[in-house]
Design a protein around this motif. Structure first.
Motif: not given
Ligand SMILES: [Mg+2]
Ligand SMILES: Nc1ncnc2c1ncn2[C@@H]1O[C@H](COP(=O)(O)OP(=O)(O)OP(=O)(O)O)[C@@H](O)[C@H]1O
Length: 251
Positions: A44, A80, A162-163
């Motif tokens: 991140t 995220q 992010d994810e």
């Molecule tokens: Mg992360």
């Protein structure tokens, strides 16, 4: 096809602590890079450096569009999900439209054409029935789809996720990666994921981030390359396609 952004010898972190060490990375048009690595490894943080939210302690981040930063609509970003404050009383449609903010300025003044585009995005992600709900009332997976709409509505040159599939169900995860594959015709994509098996199916190259960044210029990594990169082992098989062997790094 050209370079979008280049990181040269970047070290970065928070309040003096070094999280990323001497990172080098070039992102070109049409790249599809999967970023993997352990929790707290700095994935991140790397995205934040590219976004310009963190200034590196040393090294450089250069954009190849005649601008010195990522401002404008170069980057679409899906944060995220656990970092998003969902208490904000804003509707799903407004969240998607806010992805146009840097282009259009003031929140709320969107044309009919833009609103239609937002609804088309929501429809594509299968959540247009939620368009008038406030985001605080959505489930994690629904929220992720809405934020994906926001990230792509401005047709960015680089999309960073992010994810993105943490909360989505298996059915939508497949659709989701198919959507990304389609988007990759028009934009470069960087996707952070712990689901190594799924992302290696779709991405073109892989970067392992664990303080250092190790770039693997293919989505398949051989035993020989593993030895050269000094990665620990995790074996992923994809049915009848050649299997991918990956590891987290050894420090
Ligand atoms: Mg992360
Ligand atoms: N705002 C912050 N201030 C101080 N330290 C931070 C901050 N954000 C992250 N860190 C620290 O930086 C390190 C890397 O965090 P980062 O969020 O980049 O990891 P990550 O690879 O994305 O992990 P995960 O897989 O859990 O998402 C961690 O040790 C974390 O505690």
């Amino acid at each position: 096809m050209g370079k979008i952004v280049e990181l040269k010898n970047v070290s970065a972190g928070y309040t003096g602590e070094v999280i990323l060490r001497d990172v080098n990375l070039v992102v070109n048009d049409h790249d599809f890079i999967g970023i993997i690595g352990p929790n707290g490894g700095g994935k991140t943080t790397l995205l934040r450096v590219v976004l310009g939210l963190i200034r590196p302690y040393k090294g450089s981040v250069t954009f190849f569009n005649g601008q010195e930063s990522s401002h404008g609509n170069i980057i679409g970003y899906l944060p995220q999900i656990n970092r998003i404050d969902t208490r904000f009383p804003i509707s799903v449609t407004d969240v998607v439209l806010s992805g146009l903010m840097s282009k259009e300025g003031i929140l709320g003044r969107y044309s009919g054409k833009q609103k239609k585009l937002a609804l088309e995005m929501l429809e594509k992600m299968g959540v247009h029935n939620l368009r008038d709900k406030t985001v605080g009332k959505l489930s994690g997976g629904q929220l992720q789809r809405v934020y994906l709409c926001r990230a792509i509505i401005s047709s960015p040159r680089l999309l960073m996720l992010d994810e993105p599939s943490t909360f989505v169900d298996t059915k939508f995860e497949t659709d989701f990666y198919e959507i990304l594959k389609e988007l990759n015709d028009d934009m470069a994509i960087i996707v952070v994921s712990h689901d190594v098996g799924t992302i290696t199916w779709y991405v073109k190259t892989i970067a392992c981030v664990n303080r250092d960044l190790h770039y693997h210029p293919h989505s398949t990594i051989t035993q020989e390359q593993l030895a050269a990169y000094n990665c620990p082992i995790q074996i992923i098989t994809h049915g009848d396609v050649p299997h991918t062997v990956l590891k987290t790094h050894n420090h």
